[in-house]
Motif scaffolding. Sequence first.
Motif, short mmCIF file in Angstrom:
data_model
loop_
_atom_site.label_atom_id
_atom_site.label_comp_id
_atom_site.label_asym_id
_atom_site.label_seq_id
_atom_site.Cartn_x
_atom_site.Cartn_y
_atom_site.Cartn_z
N UNK A 129 39.33 27.71 35.67
CA UNK A 129 39.70 27.60 34.26
C UNK A 129 39.87 28.97 33.62
N UNK A 130 39.25 29.99 34.19
CA UNK A 130 39.36 31.34 33.63
C UNK A 130 40.57 32.09 34.16
N UNK A 138 39.63 35.44 39.19
CA UNK A 138 38.33 35.78 38.60
C UNK A 138 37.22 35.62 39.64
N UNK A 139 36.44 36.65 39.78
CA UNK A 139 35.32 36.59 40.71
C UNK A 139 34.02 36.18 40.05
N UNK A 140 34.11 35.45 38.95
CA UNK A 140 32.92 35.06 38.21
C UNK A 140 33.20 33.74 37.50
N UNK A 141 32.16 33.13 37.01
CA UNK A 141 32.25 31.91 36.20
C UNK A 141 31.26 32.05 35.04
N UNK A 442 40.66 43.70 35.79
CA UNK A 442 39.71 42.63 36.09
C UNK A 442 40.41 41.34 36.46
N UNK A 443 40.00 40.76 37.58
CA UNK A 443 40.52 39.47 37.98
C UNK A 443 41.82 39.54 38.77
N UNK A 444 42.32 40.75 39.09
CA UNK A 444 43.55 40.85 39.88
C UNK A 444 43.21 41.30 41.29
#
Length: 478
Positions: A129-130, A138-141, A442-444
Motif C-alpha cells: 500500500x505504500x 518500500x522496505x518497511x511497513x 527511499x523505496x527505489x
Amino acid sequence: MTTFVDRVELHVAAGNGGHGCASVHREKFKPLGGPDGGNGGGGGDVTLVVDQDITTLLDYHHSPHRKATNGQPGAGDHRSGKDGQDLVLPVPDGTVVLDRNGNVLADLVGQGTTFVAGQGGRGGLGNAALASARRKAPGFALLGEPGEARDIVLELKTVADVALVGYPSAGKSSLISVLSAAKPKIADYPFTTLVPNLGVVTAGSTVYTIADVPGLIPGASQGRGLGLEFLRHVERCSVLVHVLDTATLESDRDPVSDLDMIEEELKQYGGLEDRPRIVVLNKIDIPDGQDLADMIRPDLEARGYRVFEVSAVARTGLKELSFALAGVIAEARAAKPVEVATRIVIRPKAVDDAGFTVTLEEDGIYRVRGEKPERWVRQTDFNNDEAVGYLADRLNRLGVEDALMKAGARAGDGVAIGAEDNAVVFDWEPTMAAGAEMLGRRGEDHRLEAPRPAAQRRRDRETERDEVQREFDDFNPF
C-alpha cells in the motif's frame, strides 16, 4: 452478597491495530516481483449499549477490566490481517458515563443508545500500500496504532416518571406494590428497601413508571445512611411524591418535620427545585393516623402542596392519587421540547490551521502537538532507517520543519512530538536525509526495474569488454 450496584469504575481498553507487513513477492524466474505486504487489521472498539433487560451494574463490579481483541498483522501475497472483534457492553437504561474527573461523557437513555468508550487502533499499512511510482520497493511497513485505554465511571440513574421519597418505613414499598405490579420487600423495620424498585401504573390512557427510592434520613446528601447512594435516582423523575407516615411510633417525629427534613436533603443535593411535589399522608386506616392527617392537612395545603390521604393496606384513596399523578405527568411530558432529527454540523477547517502546533517549553524543547504528527510517530518502526526517513518526509510535507524554523529552532535543538508522558524526542537536523542511501531515493531498488532489451544488453557487454581491453593495454608496456 451484593445484588444491586449503581456505580462502578470501569477500565476499558480497545484492541490494538495489527502491524503492516513488509514483504517482496517471489516466484520461479522472478525472485523480486515487487512488494506484496498486506495491511494490518483494525483493533476492536469497546461500545456501551443500553439494554432494557439489564437493571444493575453488578457484572462490571465483579469484572471491572474489559478489553477488545487486537487486529491481526498483515501477511505476504497481499493478505490483510483480520479486524479485531468489537466488545459490546450492555448497560441499564439511564446510565451516565463520566471520566475520572467527574466530567459527563455520555448520558445513555433509551433502548439501543450507544457510546464508544474505547476506539480501536488503526491497522498499519503494508509495503504494497505504500508503494508508488517514486517508491517502487518500500522496505518497511507501518505499525498498528495502540487502542484507546481509559478509566470511566458508570452511574445508574433510574428512569421513572414518579419518585416516592420519604423517611424509612413510611410505607413507600407498600404504596408502590398496590399502585403497580411491583413486588418489593416489605417489613416493619427501617431500611427494608435497599435497592430502587420500579413499577408501571396505568391510569386511564396514561401509562407511567413509579420508583420507590430507599429511605432518606438527616445527612443523606452528605453520605449518611443510604441516601447519597440513591438520591441520584430521583434526578430523572418528573414528579416527587412525599410519602408521610401518619402513624409513626417514634415520639420525636411527626409528618411535618419529616417533610421538612426530606426537603432540606433534596435542597442540599441540588437540581430538584423545579420538580412538582405531591404529599401523600399514608396509614390513615389507623385511627390515630386519620386524626393526625385531619390535623396537619390544612397546614400542608397552606404551603401549596396537593395532599392525598391514602391507605396502602386498606387500599383507599389510591384511584384519586394515581389519576392525579397521571395528570401531572401528562403536563410534564407536553412541556418537554419536541425532539428533532439529528442535525449534521459541518465545521470547516480554518484556512490557517496547519493541523499541528509548535511551542517552545521552559527546558528548551520544541514540542510538536497535532493529530497527524502524533499518529505518524505511533506508526513508525524506529528500528528501520527507511521507515524513519519516511516519517521525516511526511513531517516535512506537512510543514513541521518550516514551523520549527519560524519558531527559532536550530540544528541540534531538542524536538519532542507528542504529549509529555508519551513523546518521541530527537535532536533536530534541518537537512537530515534519513533512509537507506544504498537504495538511492527511499523505496527505489534498481533490482526491480524492468529488464533491458537484448540489443541494449549486447551493447552494454561490448562496451564493458572494450573498457577492460583498454585498461589492459594501458597496463601492458609491451
